[in-house]
Design an enzyme around this catalytic site. Structure first.
Site, short mmCIF file in Angstrom:
data_model
loop_
_atom_site.label_atom_id
_atom_site.label_comp_id
_atom_site.label_asym_id
_atom_site.label_seq_id
_atom_site.Cartn_x
_atom_site.Cartn_y
_atom_site.Cartn_z
N ARG A 21 31.89 -5.00 -45.74
CA ARG A 21 32.62 -5.56 -46.89
C ARG A 21 31.65 -5.84 -48.05
O ARG A 21 31.92 -5.51 -49.21
CB ARG A 21 33.32 -6.84 -46.43
CG ARG A 21 33.97 -7.66 -47.52
CD ARG A 21 34.59 -8.88 -46.85
NE ARG A 21 35.21 -9.80 -47.78
CZ ARG A 21 34.59 -10.82 -48.34
NH1 ARG A 21 33.30 -11.03 -48.10
NH2 ARG A 21 35.24 -11.63 -49.16
N GLY A 106 17.04 2.73 -33.38
CA GLY A 106 17.43 4.14 -33.26
C GLY A 106 18.02 4.63 -34.57
O GLY A 106 17.73 5.75 -35.02
N ASP A 130 20.78 -8.22 -30.11
CA ASP A 130 19.50 -8.49 -29.43
C ASP A 130 18.49 -9.27 -30.26
O ASP A 130 17.56 -9.86 -29.72
CB ASP A 130 18.85 -7.17 -28.99
CG ASP A 130 19.61 -6.51 -27.85
OD1 ASP A 130 20.53 -7.15 -27.32
OD2 ASP A 130 19.27 -5.37 -27.50
N GLY A 173 20.25 -7.88 -23.20
CA GLY A 173 18.86 -7.80 -23.67
C GLY A 173 18.09 -6.88 -22.74
O GLY A 173 17.48 -7.34 -21.79
N ALA A 189 20.07 -24.75 -19.68
CA ALA A 189 19.68 -24.16 -18.39
C ALA A 189 18.23 -24.51 -18.08
O ALA A 189 17.46 -24.87 -18.98
CB ALA A 189 19.86 -22.66 -18.45
N ARG A 249 25.48 -18.22 -6.84
CA ARG A 249 26.46 -17.27 -7.35
C ARG A 249 25.88 -16.54 -8.55
O ARG A 249 25.00 -17.07 -9.24
CB ARG A 249 27.74 -17.98 -7.82
CG ARG A 249 28.54 -18.63 -6.68
CD ARG A 249 29.24 -17.58 -5.83
NE ARG A 249 30.11 -18.17 -4.83
CZ ARG A 249 29.72 -18.59 -3.62
NH1 ARG A 249 28.44 -18.53 -3.26
NH2 ARG A 249 30.61 -19.09 -2.77
N HIS A 255 29.47 -7.24 -21.82
CA HIS A 255 29.88 -6.89 -23.19
C HIS A 255 30.72 -7.95 -23.88
O HIS A 255 31.00 -7.79 -25.08
CB HIS A 255 30.60 -5.55 -23.20
CG HIS A 255 29.65 -4.39 -23.02
ND1 HIS A 255 29.11 -4.08 -21.80
CD2 HIS A 255 29.12 -3.52 -23.91
CE1 HIS A 255 28.31 -3.03 -21.95
NE2 HIS A 255 28.29 -2.68 -23.22
N ARG A 258 29.21 -8.91 -27.01
CA ARG A 258 29.20 -8.02 -28.18
C ARG A 258 30.46 -8.16 -29.03
O ARG A 258 30.52 -7.64 -30.15
CB ARG A 258 29.03 -6.57 -27.72
CG ARG A 258 27.64 -6.22 -27.28
CD ARG A 258 26.98 -5.21 -28.21
NE ARG A 258 27.63 -3.94 -28.15
CZ ARG A 258 27.25 -2.94 -27.35
NH1 ARG A 258 26.21 -3.09 -26.57
NH2 ARG A 258 27.89 -1.81 -27.34
O1 F6P Z 1 21.39 -3.26 -28.11
C1 F6P Z 1 22.43 -4.11 -27.85
C2 F6P Z 1 22.84 -4.05 -26.41
O2 F6P Z 1 23.97 -4.87 -26.28
C3 F6P Z 1 21.77 -4.42 -25.38
O3 F6P Z 1 21.57 -5.80 -25.26
C4 F6P Z 1 22.33 -3.76 -24.16
O4 F6P Z 1 21.32 -3.50 -23.22
C5 F6P Z 1 22.91 -2.50 -24.70
O5 F6P Z 1 23.25 -2.74 -26.04
C6 F6P Z 1 24.12 -1.98 -23.95
O6 F6P Z 1 24.51 -0.78 -24.53
P1 F6P Z 1 25.84 0.00 -24.17
O7 F6P Z 1 26.98 -0.74 -24.76
O8 F6P Z 1 25.65 1.34 -24.80
O9 F6P Z 1 25.93 0.04 -22.68
#
Ligand code: F6P
Length: 325
Positions: A21, A106, A130, A173, A189, A249, A255, A258
């Site tokens: 945006r 990348g 990350d 990570g 923790a 455990r 994800h 994310r």
């Molecule tokens: O680079 C971000 C990240 O979430 C890392 O922490 C993780 O190892 C990787 O991407 C996972 O990637 P993908 O979603 O391609 O499995």
């Protein structure tokens, strides 16, 4: 410069939409047209419907949304000379004179090679949960990811306490312990296990050997997925072998870190960096990552950002050792 392209690439990160945006609106403010490229480098090569004109309205009501409206990919085709040649011809056909890319190492490596071959300048904005990019104190998505992790840790804490169990919680990570470190401190923790530090394992074993003395009834260990001895499952079985008798455990957050609506901090960061990226490109800068260092927008050459490893802050590790008593 009259027309730029914008895309997201690599792992998505909450706040990428806020950055999209900001890029689009800053460009339009400066009377520069923006073409959005869907699916990162993959779409740049595929062409066709992947090239879409963006205006102020196309980026309305997205600041609060996780993911990326431009979608993303990890392209292997762009790593080839042939792939980049097709991408170049597509960009020329659309009259693109500069690029803003949102992603990680990348993405910036691709942009650097592309400039060397075809001379189209790029500015990158760091988008990765990350937070491992050299040249910015924070990357887009990190704050949201650690808040998600901490929310989960708080919930796990309740059940860990009720049952008197040890929980090994794995956070993302692959190569970097930033998420793990911040989640450990904010989640209260006791132990963190990181990709960067080999001695973590011994620290953890020692902690559990002495645990009876501290009379703790439950414990939380945060394990970064790229930790030396493996993820949370591997660590649990190693501990059970070394010191049997603990009830433990494993939880892998994966994800969920994310996704979700970006925090206010991520939205502000993404907006500043999106603005900064276009501003830099229009001032003639190229092949640099825009970042925030000591709360100031700064530019770091892609080459430097890629070559350097952002070190963990040793003070944070020390803090964990002091606060876990
Ligand atoms: O680079 C971000 C990240 O979430 C890392 O922490 C993780 O190892 C990787 O991407 C996972 O990637 P993908 O979603 O391609 O499995």
């Amino acid at each position: 410069m009259k027309k730029i392209a914008l895309f997201t690439s690599g792992g998505d990160a909450p706040g990428m939409n806020a950055c999209i945006r900001a890029v689009v609106r800053t460009a339009i403010f400066n009377e520069v047209e923006v073409t959005g490229i869907m699916q990162g480098y993959t779409g740049m090569i595929a062409g066709g419907d992947n090239y879409i004109p963006l205006n102020s309205r196309s980026v309305g009501n997205i600041i609060q949304r996780g993911g990326t409206i431009l979608k993303t990919s990890r392209s292997t085709e762009f790593m080839t000379k042939e792939g980049r040649k097709i991408a170049y011809h597509n960009l020329v056909a659309h009259g693109i004179e500069g690029i803003v890319c949102i992603g990680g190492n990348g993405t910036f490596t691709g942009a650097e090679i592309f400039y060397e071959e075809y001379g189209i300048p790029s500015i990158g904005a760091p988008g990765t949960i990350d937070n491992d990019l050299w040249g910015s104190d924070f990357s887009i998505g990190f704050d949201t990811a650690i808040n998600t992790a901490v929310g989960a840790i708080d919930k796990i804490r309740d059940t860990a306490d009720s049952h008197g169990r040890i929980f090994f919680i794995e956070v993302m990570g692959r190569d970097s312990g930033y998420i793990a470190l911040a989640a450990t401190i904010a989640g209260g923790a006791e132990i963190v296990m990181l990709p960067e530090i080999k001695e973590d394992y011994h620290t953890m074993i020692q902690f559990f050997k002495e645990r009876t003395i501290s009379k703790k009834s439950f414990s939380i260990v945060i394990v970064a997925e790229g930790n030396f001895e493996g993820g949370a499952a591997a660590i649990t079985s190693l501990l059970n072998k070394e010191i049997p008798g603990f009830e433990s455990r494993v939880v892998i957050l994966g994800h969920i870190q994310r996704g979700g609506s970006p925090t206010a901090l991520d939205r502000v960061l993404a907006s500043k960096l999106g603005y900064g990226a276009v501003d830099a490109l229009l001032k003639g800068e190229k092949n640099k990552m825009v970042g925030l260092i000591n709360n100031k927008i700064s530019l770091t050459p892609f080459k430097e950002a890629i070559a350097n490893k952002k070190e963990l802050n040793p003070d944070m590790l020390k803090l964990i050792g002091i606060l876990n008593g």
